[in-house]
Design a protein around this motif. Structure first.
Motif, short mmCIF file in Angstrom:
data_model
loop_
_atom_site.label_atom_id
_atom_site.label_comp_id
_atom_site.label_asym_id
_atom_site.label_seq_id
_atom_site.Cartn_x
_atom_site.Cartn_y
_atom_site.Cartn_z
N ARG A 15 -43.30 29.10 57.90
CA ARG A 15 -44.15 27.93 58.16
C ARG A 15 -44.00 26.89 57.04
O ARG A 15 -43.98 25.69 57.31
CB ARG A 15 -45.61 28.37 58.31
N LYS A 16 -43.88 27.37 55.82
CA LYS A 16 -43.69 26.46 54.69
C LYS A 16 -42.41 25.63 54.87
O LYS A 16 -42.42 24.39 54.71
CB LYS A 16 -43.61 27.27 53.39
N TYR A 17 -41.32 26.30 55.22
CA TYR A 17 -40.06 25.58 55.36
C TYR A 17 -40.00 24.79 56.66
O TYR A 17 -39.31 23.77 56.74
CB TYR A 17 -38.88 26.54 55.22
N ARG A 18 -40.74 25.21 57.67
CA ARG A 18 -40.85 24.41 58.88
C ARG A 18 -41.54 23.08 58.56
O ARG A 18 -41.10 22.01 59.00
CB ARG A 18 -41.67 25.16 59.94
N THR B 6 -43.57 31.79 65.62
CA THR B 6 -43.22 31.19 64.33
C THR B 6 -41.72 30.94 64.23
O THR B 6 -41.28 29.88 63.76
CB THR B 6 -43.69 32.09 63.19
N GLN B 7 -40.91 31.91 64.66
CA GLN B 7 -39.47 31.71 64.62
C GLN B 7 -39.05 30.57 65.56
O GLN B 7 -38.20 29.74 65.21
CB GLN B 7 -38.74 33.00 65.01
N GLY B 8 -39.64 30.53 66.75
CA GLY B 8 -39.30 29.47 67.69
C GLY B 8 -39.66 28.10 67.15
O GLY B 8 -38.89 27.14 67.29
N ALA B 9 -40.85 27.99 66.54
CA ALA B 9 -41.27 26.70 65.99
C ALA B 9 -40.37 26.28 64.83
O ALA B 9 -40.07 25.09 64.65
CB ALA B 9 -42.73 26.79 65.54
N PHE B 10 -39.90 27.26 64.04
CA PHE B 10 -38.97 26.94 62.95
C PHE B 10 -37.67 26.38 63.52
O PHE B 10 -37.15 25.37 63.02
CB PHE B 10 -38.70 28.19 62.12
N VAL B 11 -37.12 27.03 64.55
CA VAL B 11 -35.85 26.55 65.13
C VAL B 11 -36.03 25.17 65.73
O VAL B 11 -35.17 24.29 65.60
CB VAL B 11 -35.34 27.54 66.19
N ARG B 12 -37.14 24.94 66.40
CA ARG B 12 -37.41 23.61 66.97
C ARG B 12 -37.43 22.54 65.88
O ARG B 12 -36.79 21.49 66.01
CB ARG B 12 -38.75 23.64 67.70
N ALA B 13 -38.12 22.84 64.77
CA ALA B 13 -38.17 21.87 63.67
C ALA B 13 -36.79 21.66 63.08
O ALA B 13 -36.40 20.52 62.75
CB ALA B 13 -39.15 22.35 62.60
N GLY C 229 -38.14 33.21 73.43
CA GLY C 229 -39.16 32.53 72.65
C GLY C 229 -38.64 31.27 72.00
O GLY C 229 -39.32 30.23 71.98
N VAL C 230 -37.42 31.31 71.47
CA VAL C 230 -36.82 30.11 70.88
C VAL C 230 -36.58 29.06 71.96
O VAL C 230 -36.84 27.87 71.76
CB VAL C 230 -35.51 30.47 70.15
#
Length: 433
Positions: free
Chosen positions: A425-428, A367-374, A18-19
């Protein structure tokens, strides 16, 4: 726009895949290192990393296990089996090009800081350097045993759920399963068809949830209750009443009353455990007091002769390739990770998929994948958003709902899913500034 940085992912289970998908779609190059010969992680039953057995099905339903923009096939049942889950994971990886980035049969032996990044070592002297590493090697790597060993010595056979591959391992034996989580309950049910006797030891009372209510998967039925009641307490009381009417109140079978609210522990989704207890095929027992040869004594003063003990007492995250002195640790002996995923003392290391939450895979994976991308893009650009996040991770103590859960080893990693996703999501968003 492509980001001029390559990220290393350690682990090719669902989280790593996913990441990888999110990094690729964000223009971030990456390599994904998998210890086994293909993707799948715990669902890769033929490999050492696999944790499957023939009768295994998901405990989360299809609707919230699938990623919403990549649904499972329509002909999959509500609760897919482990082979279908493996097919889904691999089709996800193929569809999003993750196979193009894979390094298989590459168990990471050492991860060492070097020149502001990390050097990965694997195989016969192979290594590579990366500026940013994401550890995604899963929840179920190392067997966890009770914190305090039981007095005495057991002279029969001992297994952990990590070793369980088939009910044939239990055939004709008197079996004691220790552990009341989903895995312990599922194996106890499986054991009924092979063992000559099945005892199931648990330390406390649990809420047992059926997999279906009113013809719907139970999590969906719960979600559809919405705001029907005026308070959370009223909602939980109604759910408990429905479970009791359906025959899923453990106290009706002589089991202890739970010492926590319905949502105060990771849910046990099992439609058959109480059925087999009611039919005498599973004998419930309290905690173990001591061993003497093949005799097991329990805290209630009873005893039983058993041939095999199977510990289903959880797992530990495997960070054996990393010098423990490189991490900060909490007083309870687990790594101190902001959002359960970000070391506070390293800005070039992330740990994804280290969290338990009551819910399916799909929302958490995205959500985890989008956080790592950001994070990767902000880290490459050394953006203002990155600086704001680095300050926040050393200062903030976000509410993940963790204090609400029962005090046990596995619940140190537990979080309220919706609070966790909201905080990520907030920290992303902060990183994307």
């Amino acid at each position: 726009m492509s980001v001029a940085m390559k990220v290393a992912l350690i682990g090719g289970g669902p989280t790593g895949i996913g990441v990888g998908r999110e990094l690729g779609e964000g223009g971030v190059d990456y390599d994904i290192y998998e210890a086994c010969d293909d993707f799948g992680g715990v669902w890769h039953g033929e490999a050492p990393c696999g944790r499957t057995y023939p009768s295994l099905h998901l405990i989360s339903p299809k609707f919230n296990t699938q990623v919403q923009d990549f649904p499972m096939p329509e002909d999959f049942p509500v609760y897919p089996n482990h082979r279908q889950m493996l097919d889904y994971i691999r089709s996800y990886a193929r569809h999003f090009g993750v196979y193009d980035h894979a390094v298989f049969n590459a168990r990471i032996q050492r991860l060492e800081p070097e020149n502001g990044g990390w050097r990965l070592h694997w195989g016969e002297g192979q290594s590579a350097w990366y500026p940013l590493v994401v550890i995604c090697n899963g929840l179920q790597n190392k067997p966890h045993y009770p914190e305090r060993a039981y007095p005495g010595q057991f002279t029969g056979e001992v297994l952990h759920s990590v070793d369980y591959k088939s009910p044939d391992q239990l055939r004709g034996k008197r079996v004691l399963i220790i552990g009341g989580g989903n895995t312990g309950c599922d194996i106890a049910v499986d054991a009924v068809h092979a063992a000559s006797q099945v005892l199931h030891s648990t330390r406390r009372g649990y809420y047992y949830q059926p997999k279906f209510v009113a013809g719907k998967p139970t999590p969906q039925w719960m979600m559809e209750l919405g705001s029907k009641f005026g308070s959370k307490e009223e909602t939980l009381a109604y759910i408990e009443q429905v479970f009791k009417l359906a025959g899923y109140d453990g106290t009706d079978y002589g089991l202890p009353q739970p010492d926590h609210p319905l949502d105060g522990a990771h849910p046990v989704m099992n439609s058959l455990l109480l059925y087999y207890i009611g039919h005498g095929d599973i004998e419930p027992k309290g905690d173990v007091a001591s061993f003497s040869g093949k005799e097991v004594r329990f805290v209630d003063g009873s005893s039983a002769e058993v041939d095999l003990i199977l510990y289903s007492t959880g797992y530990e995250r495997d960070l054996s390739f990393l010098d423990p002195q490189l991490l900060e640790w909490s007083s309870s002996g687990i790594p101190d990770l902001f959002l359960h995923g970000v070391p506070r003392n390293h800005d070039n290391l992330l740990c994804m998929g280290f969290i338990n939450a009551a819910g399916g895979l799909g929302d958490g994976l995205k959500t985890q994948g989008a956080f790592v991308r950001a994070y990767a893009k902000a880290y490459a650009a050394r953006s203002p958003g990155l600086q704001a996040f680095l300050e926040a991770k050393r200062r903030d103590k976000p509410d993940l709902g963790q204090a609400y859960f029962v005090q046990s080893y596995r619940h140190q990693w537990e979080a309220d899913l919706w609070k966790l996703l909201a905080q990520m999501r907030k920290y992303r968003d902060m990183l994307e500034q």
